[in-house]
Design a protein around this motif. Structure first.
Motif, PDB file in Angstrom:
ATOM      1  N   HIS A  15      -0.042   6.207  -7.463  1.00  0.00           N
ATOM      2  CA  HIS A  15       0.160   7.046  -8.519  1.00  0.00           C
ATOM      3  C   HIS A  15       0.571   6.707  -9.925  1.00  0.00           C
ATOM      4  N   ASP A  28       1.863   5.123  -1.708  1.00  0.00           N
ATOM      5  CA  ASP A  28       1.511   6.054  -2.531  1.00  0.00           C
ATOM      6  C   ASP A  28       2.049   5.846  -4.170  1.00  0.00           C
ATOM      7  N   GLU A  29       3.407   5.626  -3.984  1.00  0.00           N
ATOM      8  CA  GLU A  29       4.155   5.739  -5.452  1.00  0.00           C
ATOM      9  C   GLU A  29       3.618   4.722  -6.487  1.00  0.00           C
ATOM     10  N   ARG A  89      -7.388   7.742   1.524  1.00  0.00           N
ATOM     11  CA  ARG A  89      -6.214   8.622   1.564  1.00  0.00           C
ATOM     12  C   ARG A  89      -5.898   9.561   0.150  1.00  0.00           C
ATOM     13  N   LEU A  90      -6.320   8.911  -1.039  1.00  0.00           N
ATOM     14  CA  LEU A  90      -6.047   9.940  -1.948  1.00  0.00           C
ATOM     15  C   LEU A  90      -6.793  11.055  -2.343  1.00  0.00           C
ATOM     16  N   GLU A 126      -4.064  16.170 -11.120  1.00  0.00           N
ATOM     17  CA  GLU A 126      -4.399  14.803 -10.176  1.00  0.00           C
ATOM     18  C   GLU A 126      -5.952  14.626 -10.306  1.00  0.00           C
ATOM     19  N   ILE A 133      -7.267   3.153   0.075  1.00  0.00           N
ATOM     20  CA  ILE A 133      -6.579   3.905  -0.812  1.00  0.00           C
ATOM     21  C   ILE A 133      -7.374   5.026  -1.477  1.00  0.00           C
ATOM     22  N   GLU A 171      -5.527  13.765   0.355  1.00  0.00           N
ATOM     23  CA  GLU A 171      -4.542  14.415  -0.210  1.00  0.00           C
ATOM     24  C   GLU A 171      -4.998  15.365  -1.167  1.00  0.00           C
ATOM     25  N   ASP A 201       0.781  -1.059   0.014  1.00  0.00           N
ATOM     26  CA  ASP A 201       0.111  -0.123  -0.209  1.00  0.00           C
ATOM     27  C   ASP A 201       0.782   1.240   0.052  1.00  0.00           C
TER      28      ASP A 201
END
Length: 247
Positions: free
Chosen positions: A89, A85-86, A130-131, A173, A127, A134, A83
């Protein structure tokens, strides 16, 4: 006609588990397996599956490179233990039709396959939350930046010609996750609002139907109406809209 799926994972036990889960679905058929990314690319071009489920960490070619190479021809759903972020994305930028954690469970796995075929993109609820946090944080930072700029440039006429790197980054994004703020949003019905809120909570179509006592077909109709009204491309875009607007 069944949805044809290719499994790409270097763990034979994982491939076997996915096969059992998916072959138990009346509308899904596993047509092939591959133990590394390069073999998966070859198998995809030979078998022409509807959906590829690809692990990230595989020998010879990882799942992210596989997604980059095949997303123009096939719907690739990335499934991983990690899990990070890199990874999320990169997968989204590479055209992945979904991103699942392996702990998401069998229901979400099958839903992700169906969503990919429908042109949607299902991302694990953890996920997605969290996205969107952000994205919401960037929006708040951008608003503060605009306020500061307006204060420092008091008396100057602002024509909006240069929104700055923060605004461009935010819009890029938003585009990747399937929603950007439209000029006009048609008001949702009370039921559509309920459905949108459940999508933002990470509920699958089956869970939404069970909670609201409606059929799967009715859920899909509501989702289509919501996407049209708010300008979202997929359920992730719907979730982004809910978080952005506080609906």
């Amino acid at each position: 006609m069944s949805i044809r799926v290719l499994l790409a994972d270097d763990d034979e036990a994982i491939r076997s588990a996915y096969g059992i889960i998916l072959d138990a679905q009346p509308d899904i058929e596993v047509v092939g397996e591959a133990a590394d990314g390069a073999a998966a690319v070859e198998a995809a071009r030979r078998l022409r599956p509807d959906v590829i489920l690809a692990d990230i960490r595989m020998p010879r070619m990882d799942g992210l490179e596989l997604t980059r190479q095949l997303s123009g021809e096939f719907r690739v759903v990335v499934v991983t233990t990690f899990d990070l972020d890199e990874y999320v994305h990169t997968a989204i930028r590479s055209g992945a039709a979904g991103f699942l954690l392996k702990r998401s469970g069998p229901t979400l796995l099958a839903e992700a396959v169906r969503a990919a075929v429908a042109g949607d993109a299902l991302i694990s609820p953890q996920i997605t939350v969290r996205l969107l946090r952000e994205l919401s944080g960037r929006d708040q930072n951008e608003e503060r930046s605009r306020e500061q700029q307006r204060s420092s440039q008091h008396g100057r006429r602002e024509d909006g010609g240069d929104e700055g790197q923060a605004g461009r980054s935010r819009r890029a994004e938003q585009s990747r996750i399937g929603w950007s703020r439209p000029l006009f949003v048609e008001e949702l019905t009370a039921r559509e609002t309920e459905v949108a809120q459940l999508v933002a909570d990470g509920a699958t179509n089956a869970e939404i139907g069970a909670q609201l006592f409606i059929t799967a077909g009715t859920v899909k109709n509501h989702l289509a109406a919501i996407q049209r009204k708010i300008g979202a491309r997929n359920r992730v875009g719907i979730a982004a809209w809910v978080w952005e607007t506080g609906a």
